[in-house]
Design a protein around this motif. Structure first.
Motif, PDB file in Angstrom:
ATOM      1  N   GLU A  91       0.842  -1.202   0.000  1.00 19.77           N
ATOM      2  CA  GLU A  91       0.000   0.000   0.000  1.00 19.77           C
ATOM      3  C   GLU A  91       0.875   1.249   0.000  1.00 19.77           C
ATOM      4  O   GLU A  91       1.780   1.396   0.827  1.00 19.77           O
ATOM      5  CB  GLU A  91      -0.894   0.010   1.240  1.00 19.77           C
ATOM      6  CG  GLU A  91      -1.833   1.206   1.301  1.00 19.77           C
ATOM      7  CD  GLU A  91      -2.685   1.202   2.557  1.00 19.77           C
ATOM      8  OE1 GLU A  91      -3.282   2.261   2.848  1.00 19.77           O
ATOM      9  OE2 GLU A  91      -2.734   0.168   3.248  1.00 19.77           O
ATOM     10  N   TYR A  92       0.599   2.143  -0.947  1.00 23.02           N
ATOM     11  CA  TYR A  92       1.211   3.470  -0.978  1.00 23.02           C
ATOM     12  C   TYR A  92       0.118   4.509  -0.748  1.00 23.02           C
ATOM     13  O   TYR A  92      -1.060   4.163  -0.627  1.00 23.02           O
ATOM     14  CB  TYR A  92       1.922   3.687  -2.314  1.00 23.02           C
ATOM     15  CG  TYR A  92       3.128   2.779  -2.480  1.00 23.02           C
ATOM     16  CD1 TYR A  92       4.399   3.168  -2.062  1.00 23.02           C
ATOM     17  CD2 TYR A  92       2.994   1.507  -3.035  1.00 23.02           C
ATOM     18  CE1 TYR A  92       5.495   2.332  -2.193  1.00 23.02           C
ATOM     19  CE2 TYR A  92       4.085   0.664  -3.171  1.00 23.02           C
ATOM     20  CZ  TYR A  92       5.331   1.081  -2.746  1.00 23.02           C
ATOM     21  OH  TYR A  92       6.415   0.238  -2.871  1.00 23.02           O
ATOM     22  N   ASN A  93       0.477   5.769  -0.670  1.00 23.77           N
ATOM     23  CA  ASN A  93      -0.490   6.803  -0.277  1.00 23.77           C
ATOM     24  C   ASN A  93      -1.707   6.879  -1.195  1.00 23.77           C
ATOM     25  O   ASN A  93      -2.835   7.035  -0.734  1.00 23.77           O
ATOM     26  CB  ASN A  93       0.184   8.177  -0.218  1.00 23.77           C
ATOM     27  CG  ASN A  93       1.121   8.288   0.974  1.00 23.77           C
ATOM     28  OD1 ASN A  93       1.018   7.522   1.918  1.00 23.77           O
ATOM     29  ND2 ASN A  93       2.048   9.230   0.915  1.00 23.77           N
ATOM     30  N   THR A  94      -1.479   6.796  -2.498  1.00 20.11           N
ATOM     31  CA  THR A  94      -2.579   7.013  -3.444  1.00 20.11           C
ATOM     32  C   THR A  94      -2.931   5.780  -4.274  1.00 20.11           C
ATOM     33  O   THR A  94      -3.811   5.838  -5.123  1.00 20.11           O
ATOM     34  CB  THR A  94      -2.230   8.162  -4.408  1.00 20.11           C
ATOM     35  OG1 THR A  94      -1.000   7.860  -5.086  1.00 20.11           O
ATOM     36  CG2 THR A  94      -2.080   9.474  -3.653  1.00 20.11           C
ATOM     37  N   PHE A  95      -2.257   4.656  -4.052  1.00 23.57           N
ATOM     38  CA  PHE A  95      -2.535   3.454  -4.836  1.00 23.57           C
ATOM     39  C   PHE A  95      -2.018   2.219  -4.101  1.00 23.57           C
ATOM     40  O   PHE A  95      -1.243   2.315  -3.155  1.00 23.57           O
ATOM     41  CB  PHE A  95      -1.899   3.546  -6.232  1.00 23.57           C
ATOM     42  CG  PHE A  95      -0.393   3.679  -6.207  1.00 23.57           C
ATOM     43  CD1 PHE A  95       0.432   2.558  -6.140  1.00 23.57           C
ATOM     44  CD2 PHE A  95       0.211   4.932  -6.245  1.00 23.57           C
ATOM     45  CE1 PHE A  95       1.805   2.677  -6.108  1.00 23.57           C
ATOM     46  CE2 PHE A  95       1.583   5.064  -6.212  1.00 23.57           C
ATOM     47  CZ  PHE A  95       2.393   3.930  -6.136  1.00 23.57           C
ATOM     48  N   ASP A  96      -2.484   1.066  -4.564  1.00 21.71           N
ATOM     49  CA  ASP A  96      -1.950  -0.225  -4.116  1.00 21.71           C
ATOM     50  C   ASP A  96      -1.152  -0.835  -5.267  1.00 21.71           C
ATOM     51  O   ASP A  96      -1.538  -0.736  -6.434  1.00 21.71           O
ATOM     52  CB  ASP A  96      -3.075  -1.178  -3.710  1.00 21.71           C
ATOM     53  CG  ASP A  96      -3.662  -0.819  -2.351  1.00 21.71           C
ATOM     54  OD1 ASP A  96      -3.108   0.079  -1.683  1.00 21.71           O
ATOM     55  OD2 ASP A  96      -4.665  -1.436  -1.968  1.00 21.71           O
ATOM     56  N   TYR A  97      -0.052  -1.490  -4.915  1.00 23.15           N
ATOM     57  CA  TYR A  97       0.830  -2.111  -5.902  1.00 23.15           C
ATOM     58  C   TYR A  97       0.775  -3.615  -5.688  1.00 23.15           C
ATOM     59  O   TYR A  97       1.025  -4.102  -4.593  1.00 23.15           O
ATOM     60  CB  TYR A  97       2.241  -1.564  -5.711  1.00 23.15           C
ATOM     61  CG  TYR A  97       3.307  -2.114  -6.628  1.00 23.15           C
ATOM     62  CD1 TYR A  97       3.084  -2.281  -7.988  1.00 23.15           C
ATOM     63  CD2 TYR A  97       4.562  -2.437  -6.121  1.00 23.15           C
ATOM     64  CE1 TYR A  97       4.082  -2.751  -8.819  1.00 23.15           C
ATOM     65  CE2 TYR A  97       5.570  -2.908  -6.944  1.00 23.15           C
ATOM     66  CZ  TYR A  97       5.321  -3.068  -8.303  1.00 23.15           C
ATOM     67  OH  TYR A  97       6.310  -3.542  -9.125  1.00 23.15           O
ATOM     68  N   LYS A  98       0.436  -4.357  -6.754  1.00 21.82           N
ATOM     69  CA  LYS A  98       0.322  -5.806  -6.657  1.00 21.82           C
ATOM     70  C   LYS A  98       1.304  -6.459  -7.618  1.00 21.82           C
ATOM     71  O   LYS A  98       1.426  -6.057  -8.766  1.00 21.82           O
ATOM     72  CB  LYS A  98      -1.099  -6.261  -6.985  1.00 21.82           C
ATOM     73  CG  LYS A  98      -2.125  -5.771  -5.985  1.00 21.82           C
ATOM     74  CD  LYS A  98      -3.474  -6.400  -6.217  1.00 21.82           C
ATOM     75  CE  LYS A  98      -4.455  -5.984  -5.129  1.00 21.82           C
ATOM     76  NZ  LYS A  98      -5.757  -6.635  -5.289  1.00 21.82           N
ATOM     77  N   ILE A  99       1.985  -7.477  -7.118  1.00 14.67           N
ATOM     78  CA  ILE A  99       2.929  -8.235  -7.933  1.00 14.67           C
ATOM     79  C   ILE A  99       2.513  -9.697  -7.927  1.00 14.67           C
ATOM     80  O   ILE A  99       2.241 -10.269  -6.873  1.00 14.67           O
ATOM     81  CB  ILE A  99       4.369  -8.110  -7.385  1.00 14.67           C
ATOM     82  CG1 ILE A  99       4.913  -6.707  -7.606  1.00 14.67           C
ATOM     83  CG2 ILE A  99       5.288  -9.125  -8.039  1.00 14.67           C
ATOM     84  CD1 ILE A  99       6.311  -6.520  -7.058  1.00 14.67           C
ATOM     85  N   ASP A 100       2.459 -10.294  -9.111  1.00 18.38           N
ATOM     86  CA  ASP A 100       2.347 -11.743  -9.247  1.00 18.38           C
ATOM     87  C   ASP A 100       3.706 -12.241  -9.693  1.00 18.38           C
ATOM     88  O   ASP A 100       4.266 -11.742 -10.674  1.00 18.38           O
ATOM     89  CB  ASP A 100       1.283 -12.112 -10.287  1.00 18.38           C
ATOM     90  CG  ASP A 100      -0.098 -11.641  -9.876  1.00 18.38           C
ATOM     91  OD1 ASP A 100      -0.490 -11.894  -8.731  1.00 18.38           O
ATOM     92  OD2 ASP A 100      -0.770 -11.018 -10.708  1.00 18.38           O
ATOM     93  N   LYS A 101       4.249 -13.243  -8.992  1.00 14.74           N
ATOM     94  CA  LYS A 101       5.600 -13.682  -9.310  1.00 14.74           C
ATOM     95  C   LYS A 101       5.764 -15.169  -9.055  1.00 14.74           C
ATOM     96  O   LYS A 101       4.974 -15.793  -8.359  1.00 14.74           O
ATOM     97  CB  LYS A 101       6.621 -12.900  -8.496  1.00 14.74           C
ATOM     98  CG  LYS A 101       6.540 -13.069  -6.995  1.00 14.74           C
ATOM     99  CD  LYS A 101       7.379 -12.017  -6.275  1.00 14.74           C
ATOM    100  CE  LYS A 101       7.403 -12.243  -4.768  1.00 14.74           C
ATOM    101  NZ  LYS A 101       8.589 -12.902  -4.301  1.00 14.74           N
ATOM    102  N   ILE A 102       6.807 -15.714  -9.660  1.00 18.60           N
ATOM    103  CA  ILE A 102       7.225 -17.080  -9.409  1.00 18.60           C
ATOM    104  C   ILE A 102       8.491 -17.028  -8.562  1.00 18.60           C
ATOM    105  O   ILE A 102       9.459 -16.365  -8.929  1.00 18.60           O
ATOM    106  CB  ILE A 102       7.499 -17.839 -10.721  1.00 18.60           C
ATOM    107  CG1 ILE A 102       6.233 -17.949 -11.565  1.00 18.60           C
ATOM    108  CG2 ILE A 102       8.076 -19.220 -10.425  1.00 18.60           C
ATOM    109  CD1 ILE A 102       5.143 -18.814 -10.957  1.00 18.60           C
ATOM    110  N   ASP A 103       8.463 -17.681  -7.423  1.00 22.11           N
ATOM    111  CA  ASP A 103       9.632 -17.788  -6.551  1.00 22.11           C
ATOM    112  C   ASP A 103      10.206 -19.189  -6.647  1.00 22.11           C
ATOM    113  O   ASP A 103       9.453 -20.180  -6.686  1.00 22.11           O
ATOM    114  CB  ASP A 103       9.249 -17.506  -5.095  1.00 22.11           C
ATOM    115  CG  ASP A 103       8.913 -16.046  -4.862  1.00 22.11           C
ATOM    116  OD1 ASP A 103       9.668 -15.193  -5.338  1.00 22.11           O
ATOM    117  OD2 ASP A 103       7.902 -15.765  -4.192  1.00 22.11           O
TER     118      ASP A 103
END
Length: 198
Positions: free
Chosen positions: A85-97
């Protein structure tokens, strides 16, 4: 020659005694990606820096385990959804670990483990924002995981910390000659429940 023969016998007998298994795992992760920076393309001047706030995500995957005399190697392949979560948006990552862990059974069902973790980002997505990523520094990055686990028959419970060796910035363009970058390599806690199929 005699030494080589002894080493070969030890290796072969150790391999014969090795116990191998595989299974499935899943659970929750809690963490955040790094700083978000908004800067001027013309003046090369940073105008905004925000720290990401931790949120809960999830992961699902498979693992293998190869054990000899209480020491084991555990490779995994895991799909992870990470939210920040950032001030004005949410950041989502889909990844392979793809962690490759070396572990030690220390006391009864308790074990400790650590090792490198490779990350490949499938998708960078912003919620409540028109921001879009145009490129990233590296498609595959290297971090590390360390933690402890409990083996309860076929069930396993793991708690790990994942960190990064260095940043992996994702870049994009904004209006008014402004650019942004966001560090996509997370720091997170990982809580997993696993089931051994063999």
């Amino acid at each position: 020659m005699k030494k080589l023969l002894v080493i070969a016998i030890v290796f072969i007998s150790g391999t014969a005694m090795a116990q191998s298994s595989f299974g499935i795992k899943g659970g929750l992760n809690y963490g955040a990606t790094g700083d978000y920076e908004n800067y001027s393309q013309v003046a090369d001047d940073v105008t905004t820096i925000e720290n990401g706030k931790e949120k809960t995500g999830y992961h699902l995957g498979v693992f293998g385990k190869f054990e000899v005399v209480g020491i084991f190697i555990q490779p995994e392949l895991v799909y992870t959804r990470l939210n920040t979560e950032y001030n004005t948006f949410d950041y989502k990552i889909d990844k392979i670990d793809a962690p490759l862990l070396v572990g030690l059974n220390v006391l009864g069902p308790l074990n400790i483990k650590a090792g490198p973790s490779f990350q490949y980002i499938l998708n960078n997505d912003f919620e409540n924002s028109a921001l879009k990523v145009s490129k990233v520094d590296n498609e595959i990055t290297l971090g590390y995981q360390l933690g402890a686990g409990l083996n309860l028959g076929r069930l396993g419970l793991d708690l790990r910390y994942e960190g990064a060796f260095k940043e992996n910035n994702a870049f994009g363009e904004m209006a008014s000659d402004n650019n942004f970058k966001i560090d996509s390599r997370p720091s997170q806690w990982i809580l997993s429940l696993s089931y051994n199929l063999k």
